[in-house]
Motif scaffolding. Structure first.
Motif, PDB file in Angstrom:
ATOM      1  N   THR A   6       0.859  -1.174   0.000  1.00 56.72           N
ATOM      2  CA  THR A   6       0.000   0.000   0.000  1.00 56.72           C
ATOM      3  C   THR A   6       0.889   1.216   0.000  1.00 56.72           C
ATOM      4  OG1 THR A   6      -1.530  -1.248   1.373  1.00 56.72           O
ATOM      5  CG2 THR A   6      -1.923   1.107   1.181  1.00 56.72           C
ATOM      6  N   TYR A   7       0.553   2.231  -0.797  1.00 62.95           N
ATOM      7  CA  TYR A   7       1.458   3.340  -0.952  1.00 62.95           C
ATOM      8  C   TYR A   7       0.691   4.638  -1.109  1.00 62.95           C
ATOM      9  CZ  TYR A   7       0.166   1.847  -5.627  1.00 62.95           C
ATOM     10  OH  TYR A   7      -0.535   1.430  -6.716  1.00 62.95           O
ATOM     11  N   PRO A   8       1.362   5.784  -0.907  1.00 65.44           N
ATOM     12  CA  PRO A   8       0.653   7.059  -0.982  1.00 65.44           C
ATOM     13  C   PRO A   8       0.114   7.328  -2.369  1.00 65.44           C
ATOM     14  CG  PRO A   8       2.759   7.304   0.133  1.00 65.44           C
ATOM     15  CD  PRO A   8       2.751   5.939  -0.486  1.00 65.44           C
ATOM     16  N   GLY A   9      -0.892   8.185  -2.396  1.00 67.30           N
ATOM     17  CA  GLY A   9      -1.516   8.560  -3.658  1.00 67.30           C
ATOM     18  C   GLY A   9      -2.994   8.299  -3.601  1.00 67.30           C
ATOM     19  N   LYS A  10      -3.775   9.105  -4.274  1.00 63.23           N
ATOM     20  CA  LYS A  10      -5.215   8.931  -4.238  1.00 63.23           C
ATOM     21  C   LYS A  10      -5.706   8.389  -5.568  1.00 63.23           C
ATOM     22  CE  LYS A  10      -6.243  12.482  -0.823  1.00 63.23           C
ATOM     23  NZ  LYS A  10      -6.978  13.718  -0.553  1.00 63.23           N
ATOM     24  N   GLY A  11      -6.775   7.658  -5.511  1.00 63.30           N
ATOM     25  CA  GLY A  11      -7.406   7.143  -6.712  1.00 63.30           C
ATOM     26  C   GLY A  11      -8.840   6.857  -6.401  1.00 63.30           C
ATOM     27  N   PRO A  12      -9.700   6.728  -7.395  1.00 65.35           N
ATOM     28  CA  PRO A  12     -11.102   6.452  -7.130  1.00 65.35           C
ATOM     29  C   PRO A  12     -11.264   5.092  -6.489  1.00 65.35           C
ATOM     30  CG  PRO A  12     -10.609   6.183  -9.465  1.00 65.35           C
ATOM     31  CD  PRO A  12      -9.390   6.787  -8.820  1.00 65.35           C
ATOM     32  N   PHE A  13     -12.205   4.980  -5.577  1.00 72.26           N
ATOM     33  CA  PHE A  13     -12.486   3.715  -4.922  1.00 72.26           C
ATOM     34  C   PHE A  13     -13.397   2.909  -5.832  1.00 72.26           C
ATOM     35  CE2 PHE A  13     -15.330   1.298  -2.030  1.00 72.26           C
ATOM     36  CZ  PHE A  13     -14.382   0.431  -1.533  1.00 72.26           C
ATOM     37  N   LYS A  14     -12.898   1.827  -6.373  1.00 67.78           N
ATOM     38  CA  LYS A  14     -13.690   1.016  -7.297  1.00 67.78           C
ATOM     39  C   LYS A  14     -14.441  -0.022  -6.483  1.00 67.78           C
ATOM     40  CE  LYS A  14     -11.974  -0.237 -11.261  1.00 67.78           C
ATOM     41  NZ  LYS A  14     -11.172  -0.954 -12.271  1.00 67.78           N
ATOM     42  N   ALA A  15     -15.688   0.253  -6.159  1.00 70.49           N
ATOM     43  CA  ALA A  15     -16.464  -0.657  -5.330  1.00 70.49           C
ATOM     44  C   ALA A  15     -16.946  -1.863  -6.114  1.00 70.49           C
ATOM     45  CB  ALA A  15     -17.663   0.084  -4.740  1.00 70.49           C
ATOM     46  N   GLN A  16     -16.999  -1.764  -7.419  1.00 71.78           N
ATOM     47  CA  GLN A  16     -17.482  -2.874  -8.199  1.00 71.78           C
ATOM     48  C   GLN A  16     -17.055  -2.716  -9.654  1.00 71.78           C
ATOM     49  OE1 GLN A  16     -20.161  -1.056  -6.338  1.00 71.78           O
ATOM     50  NE2 GLN A  16     -19.595   0.550  -7.754  1.00 71.78           N
ATOM     51  N   ASN A  17     -17.059  -3.823 -10.428  1.00 72.72           N
ATOM     52  CA  ASN A  17     -16.779  -3.718 -11.845  1.00 72.72           C
ATOM     53  C   ASN A  17     -18.042  -3.258 -12.549  1.00 72.72           C
ATOM     54  OD1 ASN A  17     -18.468  -5.986 -12.425  1.00 72.72           O
ATOM     55  ND2 ASN A  17     -16.784  -7.363 -11.855  1.00 72.72           N
ATOM     56  N   PRO A  18     -17.977  -2.850 -13.836  1.00 71.50           N
ATOM     57  CA  PRO A  18     -19.149  -2.283 -14.508  1.00 71.50           C
ATOM     58  C   PRO A  18     -20.377  -3.181 -14.477  1.00 71.50           C
ATOM     59  CG  PRO A  18     -17.170  -1.828 -15.760  1.00 71.50           C
ATOM     60  CD  PRO A  18     -16.753  -2.749 -14.649  1.00 71.50           C
ATOM     61  N   ALA A  19     -20.177  -4.492 -14.649  1.00 75.16           N
ATOM     62  CA  ALA A  19     -21.326  -5.400 -14.667  1.00 75.16           C
ATOM     63  C   ALA A  19     -22.017  -5.437 -13.308  1.00 75.16           C
ATOM     64  CB  ALA A  19     -20.874  -6.804 -15.068  1.00 75.16           C
ATOM     65  N   ILE A  20     -21.201  -5.553 -12.236  1.00 76.55           N
ATOM     66  CA  ILE A  20     -21.771  -5.577 -10.897  1.00 76.55           C
ATOM     67  C   ILE A  20     -22.400  -4.231 -10.575  1.00 76.55           C
ATOM     68  CG2 ILE A  20     -21.229  -5.784  -8.451  1.00 76.55           C
ATOM     69  CD1 ILE A  20     -21.274  -8.414  -9.874  1.00 76.55           C
ATOM     70  N   MET A 115     -12.857  -4.588   0.016  1.00 79.68           N
ATOM     71  CA  MET A 115     -13.066  -3.179  -0.327  1.00 79.68           C
ATOM     72  C   MET A 115     -11.732  -2.451  -0.428  1.00 79.68           C
ATOM     73  SD  MET A 115     -16.374  -2.183   1.989  1.00 79.68           S
ATOM     74  CE  MET A 115     -17.803  -3.269   2.059  1.00 79.68           C
ATOM     75  N   PHE A 116     -10.780  -2.825   0.411  1.00 79.54           N
ATOM     76  CA  PHE A 116      -9.447  -2.218   0.338  1.00 79.54           C
ATOM     77  C   PHE A 116      -8.696  -2.734  -0.881  1.00 79.54           C
ATOM     78  CE2 PHE A 116     -10.531  -1.536   4.729  1.00 79.54           C
ATOM     79  CZ  PHE A 116      -9.986  -0.300   5.001  1.00 79.54           C
ATOM     80  N   ASN A 117      -8.834  -4.028  -1.170  1.00 76.11           N
ATOM     81  CA  ASN A 117      -8.146  -4.598  -2.319  1.00 76.11           C
ATOM     82  C   ASN A 117      -8.648  -4.017  -3.626  1.00 76.11           C
ATOM     83  OD1 ASN A 117      -6.764  -6.234  -0.549  1.00 76.11           O
ATOM     84  ND2 ASN A 117      -8.105  -7.996  -0.852  1.00 76.11           N
ATOM     85  N   SER A 118      -9.914  -3.565  -3.651  1.00 73.60           N
ATOM     86  CA  SER A 118     -10.492  -3.062  -4.897  1.00 73.60           C
ATOM     87  C   SER A 118     -10.271  -1.576  -5.091  1.00 73.60           C
ATOM     88  CB  SER A 118     -12.003  -3.352  -4.927  1.00 73.60           C
ATOM     89  OG  SER A 118     -12.663  -2.687  -3.871  1.00 73.60           O
ATOM     90  N   ARG A 119      -9.618  -0.912  -4.137  1.00 77.33           N
ATOM     91  CA  ARG A 119      -9.296   0.504  -4.335  1.00 77.33           C
ATOM     92  C   ARG A 119      -8.408   0.630  -5.564  1.00 77.33           C
ATOM     93  NH1 ARG A 119      -8.544   5.454  -1.556  1.00 77.33           N
ATOM     94  NH2 ARG A 119      -9.296   4.704   0.440  1.00 77.33           N
ATOM     95  N   ASP A 120      -8.740   1.540  -6.450  1.00 73.00           N
ATOM     96  CA  ASP A 120      -8.056   1.616  -7.744  1.00 73.00           C
ATOM     97  C   ASP A 120      -6.765   2.412  -7.648  1.00 73.00           C
ATOM     98  OD1 ASP A 120      -8.913   2.845 -11.068  1.00 73.00           O
ATOM     99  OD2 ASP A 120      -7.535   1.285 -10.398  1.00 73.00           O
ATOM    100  N   ASP A 121      -5.795   1.867  -6.896  1.00 76.38           N
ATOM    101  CA  ASP A 121      -4.486   2.510  -6.770  1.00 76.38           C
ATOM    102  C   ASP A 121      -3.421   1.682  -7.489  1.00 76.38           C
ATOM    103  OD1 ASP A 121      -4.259   4.681  -4.171  1.00 76.38           O
ATOM    104  OD2 ASP A 121      -6.034   3.572  -4.374  1.00 76.38           O
TER     105      ASP A 121
END
Length: 268
Positions: A6-20, A115-121
């Motif tokens: 895990t490292y610094p930097g912000k990115g959108p939180f991807k809660a789900q893929n487009p289909a879900i 939810m942490f693993n899916s954060r788009d970082d």
């Protein structure tokens, strides 16, 4: 051994893929149309709602809950750093009260951790593929004798938000920690413990590391048990026992990363 960088930097939180996401949004619309499932209004109601969602079979209710949270204006940081830890505690309380099984708690915790693993970082390669990071690096470890791992992900993400790089080792032995210390330079070794029964084993864990590792950074112990039982540092063999990431950073004098990527992210 598992680990997560895990490292610094912000990115959108991807809660789900487009289909879900499509299915979740469709479910939310259906709920709104038939008047069922009123959206929570208070923080406590959201905690209970997300708790019920992660305990439900499958992932649909969880995705619906996340979609509703975003629609209500709840940020990803609020979800990860306020709601998720409280839901994790609620799961533990339900288990102690014999309201849910150990399997229920394990599956629910895994969903929260996802939810942490899916954060788009991404990319999720060591140090983002940019070589050694600037600033200090913390190694967060869940010892092999612990049962739950969510707290380490919460802490690692909190370190990231404070500008400190973090690496997570899950359910690993003291020998494996020594190998990681030998192969990398860390400015802090954090151990997450979950019960009073873990205190003696943690002391033995730390003693082995101090005896067998060439260089050992400041050792910090944390976890919910610290606040509940007022554990003294001398009982664990650690240098510090802390109740928050901010306290760990201050006690160990960790320096935040000064990185162009971080600066650009903060400017957004």
């Amino acid at each position: 051994m598992q680990n997560n960088d895990t490292y610094p930097g912000k990115g959108p939180f991807k809660a789900q893929n487009p289909a879900i996401q499509f299915l979740a949004e469709a479910a939310v619309r259906a709920l709104a149309q038939d008047g069922a499932g009123a959206v929570p209004k208070t923080h406590a109601e959201w905690v209970g709602y997300l708790c019920d969602a992660v305990l439900a079979d499958g992932d649909v209710k969880q995705q619906v809950a996340l979609t509703q949270m975003f629609a209500s204006g709840t940020s990803s940081d609020t979800i990860l750093h306020e709601l998720v830890p409280e839901v994790a505690r609620r799961l533990g309380e339900k288990w102690v009260a014999d309201e849910v099984s150990f399997v229920d708690v394990t599956v629910g915790s895994a969903k929260l951790q996802a939810m942490f693993n899916s954060r788009d970082d991404a990319p999720r390669t060591p140090w983002g593929g940019k070589g050694a990071p600037q600033g200090d690096v913390a190694l967060m470890v869940v010892p092999e004798f612990e049962q739950h791992t969510l707290g380490a992900f919460v802490a690692a993400d909190d370190f990231r938000h404070n500008g400190v790089w973090a690496r997570v080792g899950l359910l690993i032995s003291a020998h494996e920690v020594c190998e990681m210390l030998q192969a990398n330079h860390f400015s802090m070794l954090g151990l997450s413990i979950g019960s009073r029964d873990s205190v003696t084993r943690t002391a033995e864990f730390v003693k082995y590391i101090r005896k067998n590792a060439d260089e050992v950074p400041p050792v910090v112990v944390s976890g919910n048990v610290v606040e509940r039982l007022d554990i003294e540092w001398s009982e664990t063999g650690a240098d510090f026992v802390v109740s928050s990431v901010r306290e760990a950073i201050d006690r160990c004098g960790l320096k935040p990363a000064v990185d162009q990527t971080l600066l650009e992210a903060e400017a957004l």
